[in-house]
Write an enzyme that holds these catalytic residues in place. Structure first.
Site, PDB file in Angstrom:
ATOM      1  N   ASP A  49      40.965  61.923  77.440  1.00 10.74           N
ATOM      2  CA  ASP A  49      42.369  62.313  77.608  1.00 10.74           C
ATOM      3  C   ASP A  49      42.560  63.140  78.876  1.00 10.74           C
ATOM      4  O   ASP A  49      43.595  63.040  79.544  1.00 10.74           O
ATOM      5  CB  ASP A  49      42.856  63.094  76.390  1.00 10.74           C
ATOM      6  CG  ASP A  49      43.145  62.190  75.196  1.00 10.74           C
ATOM      7  OD1 ASP A  49      43.095  60.950  75.357  1.00 10.74           O
ATOM      8  OD2 ASP A  49      43.422  62.719  74.099  1.00 10.74           O
ATOM      9  N   ASP A  67      41.808  69.589  77.462  1.00 11.35           N
ATOM     10  CA  ASP A  67      42.293  69.012  76.207  1.00 11.35           C
ATOM     11  C   ASP A  67      41.382  69.474  75.076  1.00 11.35           C
ATOM     12  O   ASP A  67      40.180  69.704  75.282  1.00 11.35           O
ATOM     13  CB  ASP A  67      42.297  67.483  76.278  1.00 11.35           C
ATOM     14  CG  ASP A  67      42.964  66.865  75.067  1.00 11.35           C
ATOM     15  OD1 ASP A  67      44.181  67.032  74.910  1.00 11.35           O
ATOM     16  OD2 ASP A  67      42.266  66.216  74.265  1.00 11.35           O
ATOM     17  N   GLU A  74      40.289  68.888  70.802  1.00 10.25           N
ATOM     18  CA  GLU A  74      40.383  68.171  69.537  1.00 10.25           C
ATOM     19  C   GLU A  74      40.175  69.208  68.439  1.00 10.25           C
ATOM     20  O   GLU A  74      39.380  70.141  68.607  1.00 10.25           O
ATOM     21  CB  GLU A  74      39.336  67.057  69.439  1.00 10.25           C
ATOM     22  CG  GLU A  74      39.500  65.953  70.487  1.00 10.25           C
ATOM     23  CD  GLU A  74      40.841  65.233  70.427  1.00 10.25           C
ATOM     24  OE1 GLU A  74      41.438  65.188  69.321  1.00 10.25           O
ATOM     25  OE2 GLU A  74      41.282  64.720  71.468  1.00 10.25           O
ATOM     26  N   HIS A  91      42.282  60.030  72.595  1.00  4.88           N
ATOM     27  CA  HIS A  91      42.076  60.951  71.479  1.00  4.88           C
ATOM     28  C   HIS A  91      40.660  61.533  71.412  1.00  4.88           C
ATOM     29  O   HIS A  91      40.338  62.219  70.444  1.00  4.88           O
ATOM     30  CB  HIS A  91      42.446  60.316  70.132  1.00  4.88           C
ATOM     31  CG  HIS A  91      43.866  59.843  70.080  1.00  4.88           C
ATOM     32  ND1 HIS A  91      44.935  60.693  70.274  1.00  4.88           N
ATOM     33  CD2 HIS A  91      44.392  58.613  69.888  1.00  4.88           C
ATOM     34  CE1 HIS A  91      46.061  59.999  70.193  1.00  4.88           C
ATOM     35  NE2 HIS A  91      45.760  58.740  69.967  1.00  4.88           N
TER      36      HIS A  91
END
Length: 236
Positions: free
Chosen positions: A176, A31, A33, A171
């Site tokens: 996540d 994942d 960000e 988040h």
């Protein structure tokens, strides 16, 4: 000259990882960000991954990334990552090298990665290495739409709540990953129970559903699990 250029373009396209469907026991959930939603203009600020073998978590990887620019307040409000947090973090080149060493040639798994994370990864790969990431990948968003049609929404937090998995810390990339790994295992078990598990087929290029082997008038073929809504077929 034009022919050679076209051949080269085709070869480069073939090196890009394919989107697959189904479940396999060995994979890496990842994942990202980012500073925003546009992979062409925004930057990665966190990369996390969880390596899984035979359905069990073996290793974890996580690093913040210094984007070389200020992080918009809107992004910080979503993921909680600030300029102060990333000021001593590695630049994207070093972070990406660590990530690539961690994932090796494993199949990647993530939620909504087909239209988001993979695009950010490929933009970073092209900028640094002038090539795309070659790992095949599975997007659990498409998987959820296929095997959990009863849910009104298929966000990662929706899946976690459906499977009674904690959404605390959502988040942030590593949280996540952990959440999605558990969701993926649950969906894999659900698909196996339904008898629709085909781990080695590509996803339907039209709707993202699973391609299922069927028999027809002219022999076996692969058809989309969303038939008759989707009538895509592929020869065996």
């Amino acid at each position: 000259m034009a022919g050679r250029g076209a051949d080269k373009g085709k070869m480069e396209e073939q090196k890009r990882g394919k989107r697959l469907s189904g479940y396999r026991p060995d994979y890496v959930v990842f994942d990202l960000e980012t500073t925003g939603l546009n992979p062409a203009t925004d930057r990665i600020i966190e990369i996390s991954a969880v390596k899984v073998k035979k359905g069990k978590v073996e290793e974890r990887f996580s690093t913040l990334v210094n984007p070389g620019r200020r992080i918009p307040a809107a992004a910080s409000q979503v993921n909680g990552i600030t300029d102060e947090m990333v000021k001593d973090a590695p630049a994207i080149k070093d972070a990406l090298e660590q990530f690539l060493a961690f994932i090796g040639g494993e199949v990647l798994v993530g939620h909504n990665i087909h239209t988001f994370d993979m695009k950010f990864l490929n933009c970073a790969m092209e900028e640094i290495y002038e090539k795309d990431i070659s790992n095949d990948y599975i997007d659990t968003l498409y998987m959820a739409r296929s095997c959990l049609r009863e849910l009104p929404h298929h966000r990662l937090t929706d899946l976690a709540q459906h499977f009674h998995i904690s959404t605390e810390g959502a988040h942030r990339a590593l949280n996540d990953c952990v959440m999605n790994q558990k969701c993926y295992e649950n969906m894999g078990a659900l698909m196996k129970k339904k008898g629709s598990l085909l781990s080695d087929t590509e996803a339907c290029p039209r709707c993202g559903g699973q391609l299922i082997k069927r028999s027809g008038k002219f022999g076996p073929f692969y058809g989309c699990c969303n038939f008759p809504r989707c009538r895509y077929t592929k020869p065996v």
